[in-house]
Design a protein around this motif. Structure first.
Motif, PDB file in Angstrom:
ATOM      1  N   MET A   1     -47.957   6.425  60.062  1.00 33.11           N
ATOM      2  CA  MET A   1     -47.191   5.956  58.896  1.00 33.11           C
ATOM      3  C   MET A   1     -47.924   6.326  57.613  1.00 33.11           C
ATOM      4  SD  MET A   1     -44.526   4.342  60.086  1.00 33.11           S
ATOM      5  CE  MET A   1     -43.941   2.861  59.274  1.00 33.11           C
TER       6      MET A   1
ATOM      7  N   ARG B   1     -46.343   5.780  54.458  1.00 35.93           N
ATOM      8  CA  ARG B   1     -45.669   5.237  53.284  1.00 35.93           C
ATOM      9  C   ARG B   1     -45.889   3.741  53.182  1.00 35.93           C
ATOM     10  NH1 ARG B   1     -41.031   8.132  50.490  1.00 35.93           N
ATOM     11  NH2 ARG B   1     -42.325   7.189  48.908  1.00 35.93           N
TER      12      ARG B   1
ATOM     13  N   LEU C   1     -44.395   1.993  49.951  1.00 37.95           N
ATOM     14  CA  LEU C   1     -42.943   1.840  50.042  1.00 37.95           C
ATOM     15  C   LEU C   1     -42.586   0.754  51.060  1.00 37.95           C
ATOM     16  CD1 LEU C   1     -39.983   2.761  49.517  1.00 37.95           C
ATOM     17  CD2 LEU C   1     -40.310   4.479  51.284  1.00 37.95           C
ATOM     18  N   ASP C   2     -43.218   0.806  52.222  1.00 38.34           N
ATOM     19  CA  ASP C   2     -42.888  -0.160  53.269  1.00 38.34           C
ATOM     20  C   ASP C   2     -43.207  -1.593  52.837  1.00 38.34           C
ATOM     21  OD1 ASP C   2     -41.844   1.650  55.041  1.00 38.34           O
ATOM     22  OD2 ASP C   2     -43.768   2.095  55.966  1.00 38.34           O
TER      23      ASP C   2
ATOM     24  N   LEU D   1     -40.595  -2.633  50.327  1.00 37.72           N
ATOM     25  CA  LEU D   1     -39.307  -2.838  51.010  1.00 37.72           C
ATOM     26  C   LEU D   1     -39.288  -4.201  51.705  1.00 37.72           C
ATOM     27  CD1 LEU D   1     -38.269   0.477  52.841  1.00 37.72           C
ATOM     28  CD2 LEU D   1     -36.830  -0.902  51.364  1.00 37.72           C
TER      29      LEU D   1
ATOM     30  N   GLN E   1     -38.899   7.407  45.302  1.00 32.68           N
ATOM     31  CA  GLN E   1     -37.960   8.434  45.807  1.00 32.68           C
ATOM     32  C   GLN E   1     -37.634   8.261  47.299  1.00 32.68           C
ATOM     33  OE1 GLN E   1     -40.855  10.240  43.995  1.00 32.68           O
ATOM     34  NE2 GLN E   1     -39.755   9.553  42.205  1.00 32.68           N
TER      35      GLN E   1
ATOM     36  N   MET F   1     -35.667   8.262  50.783  1.00 36.62           N
ATOM     37  CA  MET F   1     -34.697   9.183  51.360  1.00 36.62           C
ATOM     38  C   MET F   1     -34.127   8.572  52.639  1.00 36.62           C
ATOM     39  SD  MET F   1     -34.317  12.079  49.814  1.00 36.62           S
ATOM     40  CE  MET F   1     -35.107  13.178  48.648  1.00 36.62           C
ATOM     41  N   ALA F   2     -33.007   9.148  53.057  1.00 36.05           N
ATOM     42  CA  ALA F   2     -32.397   8.834  54.350  1.00 36.05           C
ATOM     43  C   ALA F   2     -32.331   7.326  54.595  1.00 36.05           C
ATOM     44  CB  ALA F   2     -33.137   9.567  55.475  1.00 36.05           C
ATOM     45  N   ARG F   3     -32.927   6.847  55.688  1.00 34.85           N
ATOM     46  CA  ARG F   3     -32.787   5.443  56.060  1.00 34.85           C
ATOM     47  C   ARG F   3     -33.308   4.501  54.966  1.00 34.85           C
ATOM     48  NH1 ARG F   3     -32.136   3.634  61.271  1.00 34.85           N
ATOM     49  NH2 ARG F   3     -32.252   1.389  61.498  1.00 34.85           N
ATOM     50  N   ASP F   4     -34.428   4.877  54.352  1.00 31.28           N
ATOM     51  CA  ASP F   4     -34.980   4.030  53.275  1.00 31.28           C
ATOM     52  C   ASP F   4     -33.983   3.918  52.128  1.00 31.28           C
ATOM     53  OD1 ASP F   4     -37.380   3.776  54.680  1.00 31.28           O
ATOM     54  OD2 ASP F   4     -38.187   5.607  53.798  1.00 31.28           O
ATOM     55  N   LEU F   5     -33.360   5.052  51.804  1.00 31.06           N
ATOM     56  CA  LEU F   5     -32.393   5.069  50.710  1.00 31.06           C
ATOM     57  C   LEU F   5     -31.170   4.235  51.066  1.00 31.06           C
ATOM     58  CD1 LEU F   5     -31.585   6.297  47.960  1.00 31.06           C
ATOM     59  CD2 LEU F   5     -30.583   8.201  49.211  1.00 31.06           C
ATOM     60  N   ARG F   6     -30.710   4.374  52.303  1.00 29.19           N
ATOM     61  CA  ARG F   6     -29.540   3.597  52.737  1.00 29.19           C
ATOM     62  C   ARG F   6     -29.866   2.109  52.711  1.00 29.19           C
ATOM     63  NH1 ARG F   6     -29.330   7.476  56.981  1.00 29.19           N
ATOM     64  NH2 ARG F   6     -29.724   5.884  58.550  1.00 29.19           N
TER      65      ARG F   6
ATOM     66  N   GLY G   1     -25.305   5.398  58.739  1.00 30.23           N
ATOM     67  CA  GLY G   1     -24.934   6.149  57.543  1.00 30.23           C
ATOM     68  C   GLY G   1     -23.434   6.164  57.316  1.00 30.23           C
TER      69      GLY G   1
END
Lengths: 228, 265
Positions: free
Chosen positions: A1, A3, A6-7, A10, A72, A74-79, A211
């Motif tokens: 891991m 990030r 970010l984690d 979150l 920034q 992306m993908a699952r994090d963004l969703r 998604g």
């Protein structure tokens, strides 16, 4: 891991959303109790609780926007973050429904009126339970369980219809109390809308996983109109 | 590998198409079974971790790998229905139609004017050179900044201007495809955004393929994205290829997801 920042952030926002959800649940149950007990002081406290809910909502929104701007995702994090923005708004609106019920308690004052409180309490119990579990699924990203929750909305709808019948009956019996009786319809309506909004939370849980933005509310609006 | 494109053009025409391509450096297979169909007048980004073969693939598109001893390409790259690696194909002609812009701006140590005119001149251009230089510098969004100093040395320009000059130099020989290998890695954020705007502008007339380490750049600037990674045998493979909007929001492959969310390695 790789990030961790970010984690960590979150997870912090997820915790805040759970906390907001529990404030909303509590506000709704308290509002219904204030109606049951015709307790205007208790109703007043819900106004204060709603301010706390609104503040937390803005704080969460701000945290989400900062995370989007600085990390920034992306993908699952963004969703996940997009879904949290949506769920955050849903929760705030549910808080408004609780406040709406507290308002009814205040406006009814001491007027003698028959309240279908058993059904109202049942509605509140089902709707808050749905919310509680839907948020649990949202945070644990359990789309499978989340997708089963919206079906429970049928019980809420049936209770709403039952309350509606009783209220119409009361109006016919006591035409002088039509204005006040009408307030009770607001109460049932707010609880019914709350359950609908739980469905939206479940939709977002599925969205995080797949998604796909899928409508889970299976009520056919046109058919409903025909039958009325 | 099976092609995974979602939206192929109606007429099935690609600007350029790699088909089951393997690229070797000596005995080492650097890229394995790559099939990539690039759409015309679109920006296609190639992303992936270091060593996944993305620059190798890019250089294969205009036979730039010919200059690397021991490098060979198997399978083929179709351009106008012809394999550019066929024995009768002139690589110079390929590179004229498929130009390249490099990581570090590399203008010639000559005037701005000469940098643009050079390629056209050696290709035997007989039209009005002043007009060609102006038209090309306008296309590269550099004209307004240099029109009064065309005789100035290209090396006196800023990094971002030098890179746009290199793009102008590539455009001057009238290519169809422009390959860009990390074109912004030496530029500051503003110069980077100018290049990205320029790419968008150019994409109405040219096909652009860009290799970038900067995922945000791929997300911002491209229409399609191909994600490459390294197989356990250290060969580069294409994992996923699709519309940029889909790949960065709903990647189909877990390896893509792990890479773009930064949970790779």
């Amino acid at each position: 891991m790789t990030r961790e920042t970010l984690d960590r952030q979150l997870h912090h926002i997820q915790d805040e959303i759970l906390l907001l959800g529990s404030l909303v649940e509590q506000a709704m149950l308290n509002a219904v109790q204030s109606l049951k007990n015709r307790d205007r002081a208790a109703a007043h406290k819900i106004y204060q609780a709603d301010q706390d809910i609104n503040e937390k909502r803005f704080a969460i929104e701000n945290a989400i926007l900062i995370l989007m701007a600085t990390q920034q995702p992306m993908a699952r994090d963004l969703r996940m973050l997009a879904a949290m923005l949506e769920v955050n708004t849903e929760l705030e609106r549910m808080g408004d429904y609780a406040k709406g019920i507290a308002k009814v308690t205040q406006r009814l004052g001491d007027v003698e009126i028959k309240i279908p409180i058993q059904e109202i309490e049942q509605m509140a119990s089902i709707a808050t339970s749905m919310l509680h579990r839907a948020l649990g699924c949202f945070i644990s990203e359990n789309a499978m369980v989340a997708s089963q929750i919206p079906a429970e909305d049928d019980q809420v709808d049936r209770l709403y219809e039952e309350i509606y019948r009783q209220i119409v009956h009361t109006m016919i019996e006591n035409p002088d109390l039509i204005d006040h009786t009408n307030l009770l319809l607001w109460v049932a309506h707010n609880l019914e809308r709350m359950a609908d909004r739980v469905t939206n939370i479940c939709e977002r849980t599925v969205f995080i996983n797949t998604g796909e933005l899928l409508e889970m509310d299976t009520t056919d609006d046109e058919e409903e109109l025909d039958s009325e | 590998m099976e092609n995974q494109m979602n939206h192929q053009p109606q007429d099935g025409q690609f600007a350029i198409q790699a088909s089951h391509m393997d690229i070797y450096y000596g005995n080492f297979r650097a890229v394995k079974d790559c099939s990539l169909e690039v759409l015309p007048r679109k920006i296609t980004a190639i992303i992936g971790p270091s060593g996944c073969g993305k620059s190798t693939v890019l250089r294969a598109f205009n036979r730039m790998n010919d200059f690397i001893p021991g490098c060979r390409v198997e399978g083929g790259i179709l351009f106008h229905g012809q394999n550019i690696y066929a024995p009768d194909v002139d690589p110079v002609q390929v590179r004229k139609l498929i130009g390249m812009v490099f990581q570090k701006p590399n203008p010639f140590p000559k005037s701005i004017y000469e940098n643009v005119a050079w390629g056209a001149r050696i290709n035997g251009y007989t039209g009005n050179m002043d007009d060609l230089v102006e038209e090309t510098l306008v296309k590269a969004a550099l004209w307004d900044e240099v029109k009064d100093n065309l005789k100035k040395s290209a090396l006196a320009l800023s990094g971002g201007q030098q890179q746009r000059l290199c793009i102008a130099r590539a455009l001057a020989v009238k290519p169809e495809i422009i390959l860009m290998d990390e074109p912004c890695s030496a530029l500051d954020p503003i110069a980077t955004l100018k290049i990205e705007d320029l790419m968008r502008e150019l994409s109405s007339n040219y096909t652009i393929i860009i290799v970038t380490h900067n995922m945000q750049q791929a997300a911002r600037a491209s229409d399609y994205t191909a994600f490459f990674t390294m197989d356990p045998d250290r060969s580069g493979i294409m994992v996923e290829y699709g519309e940029t909007s889909q790949l960065f929001t709903r990647p189909r492959d877990q390896r893509t997801e792990d890479y773009i969310t930064g949970r790779f390695g």
